[in-house]
Design a protein around this motif. Structure first.
Motif, PDB file in Angstrom:
ATOM      1  N   UNK A   1     -73.469 -12.410  50.080  1.00 60.44           N
ATOM      2  CA  UNK A   1     -74.257 -12.564  48.856  1.00 60.44           C
ATOM      3  C   UNK A   1     -74.919 -13.938  48.806  1.00 60.44           C
ATOM      4  N   UNK A   2     -74.191 -14.959  49.255  1.00 66.00           N
ATOM      5  CA  UNK A   2     -74.731 -16.315  49.366  1.00 66.00           C
ATOM      6  C   UNK A   2     -74.677 -16.760  50.821  1.00 66.00           C
ATOM      7  N   UNK A  31     -75.268 -18.795  39.715  1.00 62.54           N
ATOM      8  CA  UNK A  31     -75.539 -17.980  40.900  1.00 62.54           C
ATOM      9  C   UNK A  31     -75.354 -16.485  40.656  1.00 62.54           C
ATOM     10  N   UNK A  32     -75.358 -16.074  39.381  1.00 61.54           N
ATOM     11  CA  UNK A  32     -75.350 -14.652  39.054  1.00 61.54           C
ATOM     12  C   UNK A  32     -74.038 -13.949  39.292  1.00 61.54           C
ATOM     13  N   UNK A  33     -72.955 -14.703  39.465  1.00 61.18           N
ATOM     14  CA  UNK A  33     -71.654 -14.093  39.751  1.00 61.18           C
ATOM     15  C   UNK A  33     -70.710 -14.129  38.561  1.00 61.18           C
ATOM     16  N   UNK A  34     -71.181 -14.638  37.443  1.00 61.23           N
ATOM     17  CA  UNK A  34     -70.318 -14.735  36.281  1.00 61.23           C
ATOM     18  C   UNK A  34     -71.099 -15.068  35.041  1.00 61.23           C
ATOM     19  N   UNK A  35     -70.377 -15.321  33.977  1.00 64.12           N
ATOM     20  CA  UNK A  35     -71.008 -15.625  32.701  1.00 64.12           C
ATOM     21  C   UNK A  35     -70.147 -16.614  31.934  1.00 64.12           C
ATOM     22  N   UNK A  36     -70.776 -17.494  31.183  1.00 69.00           N
ATOM     23  CA  UNK A  36     -70.034 -18.404  30.319  1.00 69.00           C
ATOM     24  C   UNK A  36     -69.720 -17.709  29.002  1.00 69.00           C
ATOM     25  N   UNK A  43     -81.562 -19.665  41.575  1.00 66.49           N
ATOM     26  CA  UNK A  43     -80.729 -20.833  41.842  1.00 66.49           C
ATOM     27  C   UNK A  43     -80.968 -21.369  43.243  1.00 66.49           C
ATOM     28  N   UNK A  44     -81.099 -20.474  44.214  1.00 61.47           N
ATOM     29  CA  UNK A  44     -81.353 -20.896  45.593  1.00 61.47           C
ATOM     30  C   UNK A  44     -82.725 -21.555  45.705  1.00 61.47           C
ATOM     31  N   UNK A  45     -83.708 -20.992  45.004  1.00 58.80           N
ATOM     32  CA  UNK A  45     -85.058 -21.559  45.042  1.00 58.80           C
ATOM     33  C   UNK A  45     -85.094 -22.961  44.451  1.00 58.80           C
ATOM     34  N   UNK A  57     -80.771 -13.965  39.436  1.00 58.75           N
ATOM     35  CA  UNK A  57     -80.256 -15.295  39.083  1.00 58.75           C
ATOM     36  C   UNK A  57     -79.910 -16.086  40.339  1.00 58.75           C
ATOM     37  N   UNK A  58     -79.289 -15.400  41.299  1.00 59.55           N
ATOM     38  CA  UNK A  58     -78.963 -16.059  42.565  1.00 59.55           C
ATOM     39  C   UNK A  58     -80.207 -16.602  43.247  1.00 59.55           C
TER      40      UNK A  58
END
Length: 284
Positions: A104-105, A138-143, A257-259, A253-254
């Motif tokens: 994924x990453x 990175x799209x793997x969770x949420x606050x 973030x990478x961009x 989202x990932x």
């Protein structure tokens, strides 16, 4: 007679519908796997010692790669949370056969702390507030808010002593350190799992009891305390959140973030804030 072609088509259709079916609200989170990771680490790697320069208690399998331990056996708090995540992913992949979680990453996000990588954010660098912030970015969770925490969520706390800690939330506790089944006005802190303390036998992975403010009763018969924790609704001071089940990871989202990530110039670095990672606390 059964039309085998139509039968196979029906099976395929059912499989597609099952894969697309929404999970129950509690199953959208990855918390259950993270709690199983706690059980695994507590059984095999607890109290091996704390060291600010220690990253992972052992080399971690990661798909076709390995995340190398810098000082095997000992580890510190932010690395402890990443080890819990990787351990949980390994449990999940072994059970489901879904190895896509390891691609994924790009691997550099798991081994480098430079320039807004996922690991950099986990290490509370580059403006990150903590583990939940990193997972959300990175799209793997949420606050979420402190009141919305459930067992297996992440918390990054700060103290009045100008130190902080990265932990996995286990449950709320009352003013005497007794565990609560959920949030209520009785909650005066929380039980967590992380790496802290001193040398082998007394420091390393273990459970602790965090209390907000100066009201920090002696609970020696229950466990060790973490006092002077700052209560706040601001994520910067009390970063709370959870990891999502891989079915709900957000690739958009990932990619954003990478961009936004600056060029990574080298791998394998573990730069941390010494004050934040200093984990000799109340009962050490």
């Amino acid at each position: 007679m059964v039309n085998m072609k139509r039968f196979r088509h029906l099976l395929c259709l059912l499989a597609v519908l099952w894969a697309a079916a929404p999970l129950k609200a509690q199953d959208r989170k990855f918390n259950s796997y993270l709690l199983r990771a706690v059980d695994t680490i507590e059984k095999n790697y607890a109290l091996r010692g704390y060291d600010i320069k220690g990253v992972f208690t052992h080399d971690l399998p990661f798909g076709k790669n390995k995340l190398k331990a810098s000082r095997p056996a000992v580890t510190m708090c932010v690395a402890a949370q990443l080890e819990l995540i990787v351990t949980a992913l390994n449990i999940y992949a072994a059970e489901t056969g879904d190895s896509s979680v390891f691609s994924y990453l790009p691997i550099r996000h798991w081994v480098s702390t430079q320039s807004k990588t996922f690991k950099d954010f986990m290490w509370v660098n580059s403006g990150s507030y903590g583990s939940a912030y990193a997972l959300n970015a990175y799209g793997m969770g949420s606050m979420c808010t402190y009141r919305e925490l459930t067992p297996g969520s992440f918390v990054n706390l700060n103290r009045t002593t100008r130190t902080g800690h990265a932990v996995l939330f286990i449950c709320y506790i009352d003013s005497l350190g007794h565990e609560l089944t959920g949030y209520s006005k009785r909650a005066k802190g929380f039980k967590y799992y992380s790496s802290q303390g001193k040398g082998p036998g007394v420091g390393g992975y273990s459970y602790r009891y965090a209390f907000f403010g100066t009201d920090c009763p002696f609970i020696g018969n229950i466990g060790k305390r973490d006092c002077n924790v700052i209560w706040s609704d601001k994520q910067k001071m009390l970063n709370c959140g959870f990891m999502l089940h891989p079915r709900y990871w957000n690739k958009q989202s990932r990619d954003l973030a990478i961009a936004a990530m600056k060029k990574v110039s080298s791998l394998g670095e573990n730069d941390v804030n010494p004050a934040y990672i200093n984990q000799e606390m109340t009962d050490d």
